[in-house]
Design a protein around this motif. Structure first.
Motif, mmCIF file in Angstrom:
data_model
loop_
_atom_site.group_PDB
_atom_site.id
_atom_site.type_symbol
_atom_site.label_atom_id
_atom_site.label_comp_id
_atom_site.label_asym_id
_atom_site.label_seq_id
_atom_site.Cartn_x
_atom_site.Cartn_y
_atom_site.Cartn_z
ATOM 1 N N SER A 1 72.400 33.165 102.647
ATOM 2 C CA SER A 1 71.628 32.195 101.801
ATOM 3 C C SER A 1 71.305 32.743 100.286
ATOM 4 O O SER A 1 70.638 33.829 100.263
ATOM 5 C CB SER A 1 70.275 32.077 102.428
ATOM 6 N N SER A 2 71.873 32.160 99.202
ATOM 7 C CA SER A 2 71.568 32.753 97.979
ATOM 8 C C SER A 2 72.192 31.939 97.161
ATOM 9 O O SER A 2 72.960 30.977 97.311
ATOM 10 C CB SER A 2 72.481 34.157 97.900
ATOM 11 N N CYS A 3 72.258 32.194 95.676
ATOM 12 C CA CYS A 3 72.727 31.434 94.716
ATOM 13 C C CYS A 3 74.098 31.781 94.723
ATOM 14 O O CYS A 3 75.260 31.453 93.783
ATOM 15 C CB CYS A 3 72.219 31.394 93.626
ATOM 16 N N GLU A 4 74.772 32.940 95.232
ATOM 17 C CA GLU A 4 76.080 33.480 94.893
ATOM 18 C C GLU A 4 76.373 34.253 93.658
ATOM 19 O O GLU A 4 77.449 34.549 93.412
ATOM 20 C CB GLU A 4 77.352 32.638 95.392
ATOM 21 N N GLY A 5 75.271 34.343 92.888
ATOM 22 C CA GLY A 5 75.003 34.879 91.467
ATOM 23 C C GLY A 5 75.656 36.206 91.555
ATOM 24 O O GLY A 5 76.198 37.008 90.801
ATOM 25 N N CYS B 1 71.216 34.357 75.599
ATOM 26 C CA CYS B 1 69.926 34.135 76.587
ATOM 27 C C CYS B 1 69.828 35.698 77.249
ATOM 28 O O CYS B 1 69.007 35.703 78.317
ATOM 29 C CB CYS B 1 70.303 32.991 77.622
ATOM 30 N N GLY B 2 70.582 36.632 76.874
ATOM 31 C CA GLY B 2 70.510 37.949 77.509
ATOM 32 C C GLY B 2 71.085 38.233 78.758
ATOM 33 O O GLY B 2 71.608 39.610 78.737
ATOM 34 N N ARG B 3 71.504 37.131 79.459
ATOM 35 C CA ARG B 3 72.319 37.474 80.709
ATOM 36 C C ARG B 3 72.443 36.073 81.035
ATOM 37 O O ARG B 3 71.524 35.129 81.644
ATOM 38 C CB ARG B 3 71.347 38.401 81.686
ATOM 39 N N LYS B 4 73.746 35.734 81.386
ATOM 40 C CA LYS B 4 74.273 34.384 81.871
ATOM 41 C C LYS B 4 73.750 34.066 83.080
ATOM 42 O O LYS B 4 73.309 33.151 83.520
ATOM 43 C CB LYS B 4 75.762 34.323 81.872
ATOM 44 N N VAL B 5 73.948 35.154 84.134
ATOM 45 C CA VAL B 5 73.389 35.352 85.589
ATOM 46 C C VAL B 5 72.168 36.272 85.551
ATOM 47 O O VAL B 5 72.479 37.271 85.701
ATOM 48 C CB VAL B 5 74.413 35.346 86.566
ATOM 49 N N HIS B 6 71.006 35.973 85.591
ATOM 50 C CA HIS B 6 70.244 34.532 85.384
ATOM 51 C C HIS B 6 69.686 34.581 83.844
ATOM 52 O O HIS B 6 69.051 35.736 83.606
ATOM 53 C CB HIS B 6 69.143 34.424 86.458
ATOM 54 N N PRO B 7 69.372 33.594 83.172
ATOM 55 C CA PRO B 7 69.059 33.693 81.630
ATOM 56 C C PRO B 7 67.515 34.213 81.672
ATOM 57 O O PRO B 7 66.633 33.831 82.558
ATOM 58 C CB PRO B 7 69.148 32.225 81.339
ATOM 59 N N ILE B 8 67.338 35.099 80.373
ATOM 60 C CA ILE B 8 66.088 35.507 80.251
ATOM 61 C C ILE B 8 65.259 34.863 79.192
ATOM 62 O O ILE B 8 64.157 34.611 79.147
ATOM 63 C CB ILE B 8 66.327 37.108 79.832
ATOM 64 N N THR C 1 64.097 28.143 89.484
ATOM 65 C CA THR C 1 65.239 27.251 89.566
ATOM 66 C C THR C 1 66.689 27.592 88.796
ATOM 67 O O THR C 1 67.760 27.200 89.650
ATOM 68 C CB THR C 1 64.836 26.031 88.741
ATOM 69 N N ALA C 2 66.748 28.499 88.021
ATOM 70 C CA ALA C 2 68.052 29.294 87.709
ATOM 71 C C ALA C 2 68.617 29.946 89.094
ATOM 72 O O ALA C 2 69.925 29.781 89.138
ATOM 73 C CB ALA C 2 67.705 30.349 86.602
ATOM 74 N N ARG C 3 67.707 30.316 89.802
ATOM 75 C CA ARG C 3 68.257 31.273 91.226
ATOM 76 C C ARG C 3 68.566 30.137 92.084
ATOM 77 O O ARG C 3 69.310 30.511 93.041
ATOM 78 C CB ARG C 3 67.007 32.074 91.675
ATOM 79 N N ILE C 4 68.735 28.737 91.704
ATOM 80 C CA ILE C 4 69.353 27.875 92.699
ATOM 81 C C ILE C 4 70.795 28.210 92.528
ATOM 82 O O ILE C 4 71.509 28.031 93.762
ATOM 83 C CB ILE C 4 69.024 26.334 92.341
ATOM 84 N N CYS C 5 71.345 28.599 91.682
ATOM 85 C CA CYS C 5 72.791 28.612 91.418
ATOM 86 C C CYS C 5 73.157 29.769 90.575
ATOM 87 O O CYS C 5 72.770 29.726 89.332
ATOM 88 C CB CYS C 5 73.589 27.330 90.985
ATOM 89 N N GLY C 6 74.108 30.634 91.097
ATOM 90 C CA GLY C 6 74.456 31.488 90.019
ATOM 91 C C GLY C 6 75.541 31.104 88.959
ATOM 92 O O GLY C 6 75.678 31.756 87.757
ATOM 93 N N ILE C 7 76.497 30.183 89.101
ATOM 94 C CA ILE C 7 77.400 29.503 88.178
ATOM 95 C C ILE C 7 76.548 28.730 87.050
ATOM 96 O O ILE C 7 77.026 29.073 86.036
ATOM 97 C CB ILE C 7 78.252 28.721 88.740
ATOM 98 N N CYS C 8 75.779 27.938 87.495
ATOM 99 C CA CYS C 8 75.199 27.183 86.488
ATOM 100 C C CYS C 8 73.722 27.468 86.127
ATOM 101 O O CYS C 8 72.845 26.525 85.967
ATOM 102 C CB CYS C 8 75.305 25.531 86.620
ATOM 103 N N ALA C 9 73.287 28.920 86.180
ATOM 104 C CA ALA C 9 72.015 29.217 85.921
ATOM 105 C C ALA C 9 71.255 28.780 84.714
ATOM 106 O O ALA C 9 70.097 28.171 84.598
ATOM 107 C CB ALA C 9 71.876 30.631 86.028
ATOM 108 N N VAL C 10 72.153 28.846 83.658
ATOM 109 C CA VAL C 10 71.784 28.035 82.238
ATOM 110 C C VAL C 10 71.406 26.732 82.386
ATOM 111 O O VAL C 10 70.394 26.295 82.013
ATOM 112 C CB VAL C 10 72.849 28.613 81.347
ATOM 113 N N GLY C 11 72.129 25.899 83.200
ATOM 114 C CA GLY C 11 72.019 24.611 83.135
ATOM 115 C C GLY C 11 70.645 24.216 83.847
ATOM 116 O O GLY C 11 70.169 23.291 83.444
#
Lengths: 252, 434
Positions: free
Chosen positions: A11-15, B158-165, B64-74
């Motif tokens: 369970s993770s965001c796969e980031g 933003c400092g880091r795409k995964v996850h933005p700062i 909420t950025a931590r929901i998704c590594g790919i669209c963290a910025v979104g």
């Protein structure tokens, strides 16, 4: 023979897997030095056995436990990859509610029957972990250094000093001396990120977990001096660290 | 195409590869009749709505950025949009432009990752881009070069795409320097020739010929291609303010998925690059329209496999727009701005066109700035019903092919949507008590 490496995800965001894919300059060298056998996000599977397993994500369902145990059995070396795996990460914030309350909140009455959920655990609460790559997400250099160390038969290095040390090395003005109202957790959080959040005008939010000798009382006092109450200060410490083994010390 | 009439077929693809998150494809054909065609979502639910309750408003974009590594910025941006709506904040022109540049970076990064590393191996008959290293080393290096550029552009802002700062309500906590902007500009110009080569490569691949009419939903603006603002438009002629997003999504729980399904005017709708192109084609830059024409993508396209092509077309648009924005910043300069915010109780909704489609966040905040309710509806969740409908239409049309061929086509179909499964299970329904 090249070590066979598997990358696994719970369970993770796969980031953290993405951070590996985002090492564009080093990726081909790394892939050349190892035999990558499982990396579901990027490739179809080619083999089932491996020497080294990198495991991302935390354990939040019963059904994940036997899968993790099998990975542990097969791997000589198991590395926890990122905050969800090392300390439970943001996933553990849900632990303040019961599983029933969480299901009700997110899925309403309709869904609560068919979702299996248990309190979040970092992977070392389920199996033995050999090494840790901290952070949410992991730092790409940190991953490259860990892989290099493992290839050389060395013990990967994990800093045990706070973010403040790296922040000073970058000659940043201390967050608590700036004219904004950011609250920084740097004094109790493990370094290794080059203090990237304070360096971009923000503050440490604690994603790398606590240093071994964290002085929580002192930090909470500083936070209170900067305008938040004690309960809010503890809540900030919990964002990534509800599942941290040292969480009790914060509450004390 | 005529299908065999007496065929029995059972396909189960457990934990599909080269997608973000965990999903299974399940197809059941009995005596030539399709009994079941579903994308099962088995990703663990993570309960973000519950986590957000009782947290301070300004923590929501980080969490909420931590929901998704790919669209963290979104996610961070949709979260910020919802908070700005709730708090009555209007960000500056500079902030809006810098956010657009950041969205260009995330869109390019995500689209290139998807097309070159996750989807193209299917078209070239490989199991992964890693397998292509020996066969097509230049193509892999080119794809890595493009992806790195997009990541570097995002990191710079933003400092880091995964996850933005540095993404904050009412502005950015740090700004790129003129030196950084000037240094990345020539790399963006060089990317034009790489992208040209990628378009030439894509001209040689066969996109499956499959059409199914559906409704396409996207944010739209009168004067530009919409990413971080606008109203909700659909190709069935509907239009809504973002605050009315629930009139579009109409979520419901379904037994085979830990992510909820959505529907609006039909049994399903599609979001993402193809939906944006179908709603906003006229606002694409001329360079992007030219590539669309070359690759056979027209407004009104109903082939979901063409989503891959729409992604490349959008990436051309983003690249050109990025160069223009950087030139504006270099001329006008970027200035530190007052980001202060007055906090009071309120409720707000925000939307953003993230790589996989329209994303909604909504929060309620109390007088002390604590979040009391939260909701998010994720693009992939909105596409799930449409994927099921596509599979139901596709399987009968290809029943004369071998099981392996059908399986591959179904995997390619699902992958064409670029599903982000870990996202879709993380923010589903909520108990919003009105």
């Amino acid at each position: 023979m090249k070590p066979r490496v598997g990358i696994f995800s719970f369970s993770s965001c796969e980031g953290c897997q993405l951070q590996i894919l985002n090492m564009e300059n080093e990726l081909l060298d790394i892939v050349g030095a190892i035999d990558l056998v499982t990396f579901r996000e990027a490739m179809d599977p080619v083999a089932r056995d491996y020497d080294v397993a990198f495991v991302e994500g935390s354990i939040t369902r019963e059904s994940e436990i036997p899968m993790l145990e099998e990975i542990r059995r097969k791997a000589d070396v198991l590395v926890a990859l990122g905050a969800c795996a090392t300390i439970g990460g943001v996933n553990a914030m849900k632990n303040k509610f019961s599983p029933e309350e969480n299901l009700q909140e997110v899925y309403g009455d309709a869904g609560s029957e068919y979702y299996d959920t248990i309190p979040t655990r970092g992977i070392d609460e389920v199996v033995d972990v050999d090494y840790y790559i901290h952070g949410c997400p992991i730092d790409r250099t940190d991953f490259a250094q860990t892989v290099t160390s493992l290839l050389l038969g060395k013990r990967p290095y994990t800093p045990n000093f706070p973010v403040c040390v790296e922040c000073r090395l970058k000659e940043n003005v201390c967050v608590y001396d700036r004219d904004d109202d950011e609250i920084c957790l740097g004094p109790v959080i493990r370094a290794g990120c080059s203090a990237v959040c304070p360096s971009f005008g923000s503050a440490c939010i604690g994603c790398r977990g606590y240093v071994d000798q964290a002085n929580f009382d002192s930090l909470i006092k500083v936070m209170v001096e900067h305008g938040i109450d004690e309960e809010e200060a503890k809540k900030k410490l919990r964002m990534f660290n509800t599942g941290n083994a040292k969480a009790q010390e914060v509450e004390a | 195409m005529t299908a065999q009439t007496d065929r029995n077929l059972n396909i189960t693809v457990h934990h599909m590869t080269r997608v973000e998150g965990h999903g299974n494809i399940v197809v059941d054909v009995k005596n030539g009749t399709l009994d079941r065609a579903e994308l099962e979502i088995v990703e663990s639910p993570r309960f973000f709505e519950a986590m957000l309750k009782g947290r301070k408003w300004h923590e929501a974009p980080y969490i909420t950025a931590r929901i998704c590594g790919i669209c963290a910025v979104g996610h961070a941006q949709a979260s910020i949009n919802a908070l700005e709506d709730a708090l009555g904040v209007t960000p500056s022109e500079q902030t809006l432009k810098l956010r657009r540049l950041l969205f260009n970076a995330e869109t390019m990064q995500s689209h290139w990752l998807h097309v070159f590393f996750l989807a193209v191996p299917d078209f070239l008959g490989a199991g992964s881009a890693i397998e292509l290293v020996d066969d097509k080393p230049e193509a892999v290096k080119m794809a890595l070069r493009l992806k790195k550029l997009a990541n570097d552009l995002a990191d710079m802002i933003c400092g880091r795409k995964v996850h933005p700062i540095s993404m904050k309500v009412n502005g950015f906590s740090s700004l790129p320097s003129p030196e950084e902007l000037a240094a990345i500009r020539p790399r963006l110009e060089d990317a034009r020739s790489d992208l040209r080569a990628a378009v030439d490569l894509l001209k040689t691949v066969n996109i499956p010929d499959f059409e199914r009419e559906t409704e396409y939903v996207a944010l739209s603006l009168d004067d530009e291609y919409a990413w971080i603002s606008g109203d909700i438009h659909t190709t069935d002629g509907f239009s809504y303010d973002v605050s009315d997003y629930r009139k579009v999504t109409n979520e419901k729980a379904v037994p085979h998925s830990t992510a909820k399904h959505t529907s609006h005017n039909r049994e399903s709708y599609m979001v993402g690059a193809l939906a944006r192109v179908n709603n906003n084609y006229e606002h694409l830059r001329p360079e992007a329209k030219a590539v669309a024409e070359e690759l056979g993508l027209e407004k009104g396209c109903t082939n979901p496999f063409m989503n891959n092509i729409a992604q490349i077309v959008e990436s051309v648009h983003c690249l050109e727009d990025s160069i223009e924005l950087i030139d504006e910043f270099l001329t006008e300069g970027l200035n530190k701005e007052d980001r202060s915010v007055e906090v009071s109780a309120g409720r707000g909704a925000g939307a953003a066109e993230v790589p996989r489609g329209i994303l909604f966040h909504e929060y309620a905040i109390d007088d002390d700035g604590y979040i009391t309710e939260a909701n998010c509806i994720i693009p992939t969740g909105q596409n799930l019903a449409n994927i099921d409908q596509d599979m139901k239409a596709l399987v009968p049309a290809v029943l004369d092919k071998s099981k392996d061929e059908i399986t591959l086509m179904l995997e390619m179909l699902v992958r064409a949507y670029d599903p982000c499964i870990s996202c879709s299970t993380h923010f589903l329904d909520v108990s919003f008590k009105e």
